[in-house]
Design a protein around this motif. Sequence first.
Motif, PDB file in Angstrom:
ATOM      1  N   ASP A   1      -0.813  -2.061  -3.477  1.00  0.00           N
ATOM      2  CA  ASP A   1      -1.297  -1.281  -4.602  1.00  0.00           C
ATOM      3  C   ASP A   1      -1.041   0.216  -4.441  1.00  0.00           C
ATOM      4  OD1 ASP A   1      -2.997  -0.951  -2.517  1.00  0.00           O
ATOM      5  OD2 ASP A   1      -4.824  -1.456  -3.603  1.00  0.00           O
ATOM      6  N   GLU A   2      -0.247   0.580  -3.458  1.00  0.00           N
ATOM      7  CA  GLU A   2       0.062   1.989  -3.231  1.00  0.00           C
ATOM      8  C   GLU A   2       1.579   2.164  -3.207  1.00  0.00           C
ATOM      9  OE1 GLU A   2      -0.551   1.874   1.557  1.00  0.00           O
ATOM     10  OE2 GLU A   2      -2.285   1.672   0.251  1.00  0.00           O
ATOM     11  N   ASP A   3       2.022   3.367  -2.869  1.00  0.00           N
ATOM     12  CA  ASP A   3       3.461   3.624  -2.801  1.00  0.00           C
ATOM     13  C   ASP A   3       4.121   2.732  -1.757  1.00  0.00           C
ATOM     14  OD1 ASP A   3       3.268   5.562  -4.727  1.00  0.00           O
ATOM     15  OD2 ASP A   3       3.168   7.219  -3.308  1.00  0.00           O
ATOM     16  N   VAL A   4       5.304   2.234  -2.085  1.00  0.00           N
ATOM     17  CA  VAL A   4       6.062   1.356  -1.194  1.00  0.00           C
ATOM     18  C   VAL A   4       7.481   1.894  -1.079  1.00  0.00           C
ATOM     19  CG1 VAL A   4       7.010  -0.966  -0.886  1.00  0.00           C
ATOM     20  CG2 VAL A   4       4.711  -0.683  -1.837  1.00  0.00           C
ATOM     21  N   VAL A   5       7.967   1.995   0.158  1.00  0.00           N
ATOM     22  CA  VAL A   5       9.363   2.347   0.403  1.00  0.00           C
ATOM     23  C   VAL A   5      10.037   1.127   0.994  1.00  0.00           C
ATOM     24  CG1 VAL A   5      10.961   3.813   1.689  1.00  0.00           C
ATOM     25  CG2 VAL A   5       8.890   4.802   0.707  1.00  0.00           C
ATOM     26  N   LEU A   6      11.131   0.714   0.366  1.00  0.00           N
ATOM     27  CA  LEU A   6      11.890  -0.461   0.791  1.00  0.00           C
ATOM     28  C   LEU A   6      13.072  -0.010   1.643  1.00  0.00           C
ATOM     29  CD1 LEU A   6      11.658  -2.069  -2.703  1.00  0.00           C
ATOM     30  CD2 LEU A   6      10.548  -2.958  -0.650  1.00  0.00           C
ATOM     31  N   ILE A   7      13.304  -0.747   2.729  1.00  0.00           N
ATOM     32  CA  ILE A   7      14.302  -0.341   3.716  1.00  0.00           C
ATOM     33  C   ILE A   7      15.227  -1.512   4.015  1.00  0.00           C
ATOM     34  CG2 ILE A   7      14.620   0.513   6.082  1.00  0.00           C
ATOM     35  CD1 ILE A   7      11.509   1.286   5.798  1.00  0.00           C
ATOM     36  N   CYS A   8      16.509  -1.233   4.161  1.00  0.00           N
ATOM     37  CA  CYS A   8      17.479  -2.196   4.686  1.00  0.00           C
ATOM     38  C   CYS A   8      18.500  -1.394   5.488  1.00  0.00           C
ATOM     39  CB  CYS A   8      18.119  -3.027   3.577  1.00  0.00           C
ATOM     40  SG  CYS A   8      19.172  -2.091   2.461  1.00  0.00           S
ATOM     41  N   ARG A   9      19.646  -1.947   5.712  1.00  0.00           N
ATOM     42  CA  ARG A   9      20.648  -1.242   6.511  1.00  0.00           C
ATOM     43  C   ARG A   9      21.200  -0.028   5.777  1.00  0.00           C
ATOM     44  NH1 ARG A   9      26.148  -1.041   7.066  1.00  0.00           N
ATOM     45  NH2 ARG A   9      26.880  -0.557   9.158  1.00  0.00           N
ATOM     46  N   SER A  10      21.628  -0.252   4.508  1.00  0.00           N
ATOM     47  CA  SER A  10      22.288   0.838   3.778  1.00  0.00           C
ATOM     48  C   SER A  10      21.654   1.132   2.423  1.00  0.00           C
ATOM     49  CB  SER A  10      23.761   0.484   3.565  1.00  0.00           C
ATOM     50  OG  SER A  10      23.857  -0.669   2.740  1.00  0.00           O
ATOM     51  N   GLY A  11      20.791   0.277   1.933  1.00  0.00           N
ATOM     52  CA  GLY A  11      20.145   0.472   0.638  1.00  0.00           C
ATOM     53  C   GLY A  11      20.400  -0.625  -0.367  1.00  0.00           C
TER      54      GLY A  11
ATOM     55  N   GLY B   1       5.796  -6.523 -11.690  1.00  0.00           N
ATOM     56  CA  GLY B   1       4.970  -5.418 -12.133  1.00  0.00           C
ATOM     57  C   GLY B   1       4.483  -4.475 -11.058  1.00  0.00           C
ATOM     58  N   LEU B   2       5.145  -4.444  -9.925  1.00  0.00           N
ATOM     59  CA  LEU B   2       4.715  -3.536  -8.861  1.00  0.00           C
ATOM     60  C   LEU B   2       5.249  -2.134  -9.147  1.00  0.00           C
ATOM     61  CD1 LEU B   2       3.148  -3.457  -6.209  1.00  0.00           C
ATOM     62  CD2 LEU B   2       5.281  -3.827  -5.019  1.00  0.00           C
ATOM     63  N   PRO B   3       4.346  -1.173  -9.328  1.00  0.00           N
ATOM     64  CA  PRO B   3       4.791   0.203  -9.567  1.00  0.00           C
ATOM     65  C   PRO B   3       5.019   0.933  -8.242  1.00  0.00           C
ATOM     66  CG  PRO B   3       2.421   0.081  -9.745  1.00  0.00           C
ATOM     67  CD  PRO B   3       2.913  -1.329  -9.439  1.00  0.00           C
ATOM     68  N   ASN B   4       5.425   2.155  -8.332  1.00  0.00           N
ATOM     69  CA  ASN B   4       5.531   3.043  -7.171  1.00  0.00           C
ATOM     70  C   ASN B   4       6.473   2.531  -6.090  1.00  0.00           C
ATOM     71  OD1 ASN B   4       3.565   4.612  -8.473  1.00  0.00           O
ATOM     72  ND2 ASN B   4       1.950   3.427  -7.519  1.00  0.00           N
ATOM     73  N   LEU B   5       7.613   2.022  -6.493  1.00  0.00           N
ATOM     74  CA  LEU B   5       8.605   1.528  -5.543  1.00  0.00           C
ATOM     75  C   LEU B   5       9.668   2.591  -5.305  1.00  0.00           C
ATOM     76  CD1 LEU B   5       9.129  -2.012  -7.088  1.00  0.00           C
ATOM     77  CD2 LEU B   5       7.898  -1.489  -4.981  1.00  0.00           C
ATOM     78  N   ARG B   6      10.078   2.718  -4.058  1.00  0.00           N
ATOM     79  CA  ARG B   6      11.156   3.623  -3.682  1.00  0.00           C
ATOM     80  C   ARG B   6      12.072   2.890  -2.713  1.00  0.00           C
ATOM     81  NH1 ARG B   6       9.114   5.864  -7.356  1.00  0.00           N
ATOM     82  NH2 ARG B   6       8.063   7.852  -7.372  1.00  0.00           N
ATOM     83  N   VAL B   7      13.320   3.312  -2.667  1.00  0.00           N
ATOM     84  CA  VAL B   7      14.301   2.767  -1.734  1.00  0.00           C
ATOM     85  C   VAL B   7      14.700   3.893  -0.792  1.00  0.00           C
ATOM     86  CG1 VAL B   7      16.657   1.853  -1.530  1.00  0.00           C
ATOM     87  CG2 VAL B   7      15.158   1.047  -3.365  1.00  0.00           C
TER      88      VAL B   7
END
Length: 193
Positions: free
Chosen positions: A64-74, A88-94
């Motif tokens: 329910d908070e900010d999430v940063v998604l990580i992989c090798r290159s994006g 419906g998950l808000p606040n997603l970043r890569v």
Amino acid sequence: MTTTANATAFTPAALQHLIGNGTAPRLLDVRTPGEFQTSHIPGAYNVPLDTLREHRGELRRHLDEDVVLICRSGARASQAEQALAEVGLPNLRVLDGGMMAWEASGAPVNRGPERWELERQVRLIAGSVVLVSGVVGFFVPGVHLIGTAIGAGLTFAAVSNTCAMGMMLSKLPYNRGPRTDIRTVVASLRDRS
């Protein structure tokens, strides 16, 4: 935040700043457990892309908070972003540039045993098949078409931003590493709330 084509990308410097201020978002690393075991950002949770897609509704309830998604290159992180946005998950970043950019910036990394990255394994397998089929094609007519098929597959992988060979290689025991238990991940997410 960067001003690249992906408006939700987050630079390694911006993420380091948040972590340094004690306002770190949730970090979900969507690489294979083997890749995660080799190197990951301290505090990241390993939720491989396939597992994330399968359990995204359950994960949604605990993110329910900010999430940063990580992989090798994006690339895989962008796919994860799309899957989580669909529930419906808000606040997603890569993480812009993924672990490659994170490590290049000199940011802290937890390290384990070294393994070849999936992309490197794909290059080895594809290159070997093309090389062998090209050489054998001098002696056996038509064998060179195997290399052509591999080239077509790699072209499709680039255009669609998916890689069937990479997905198959990720299933090998070498790449699996310790199995990700979604219940453990959810419990960890719940405990941190």
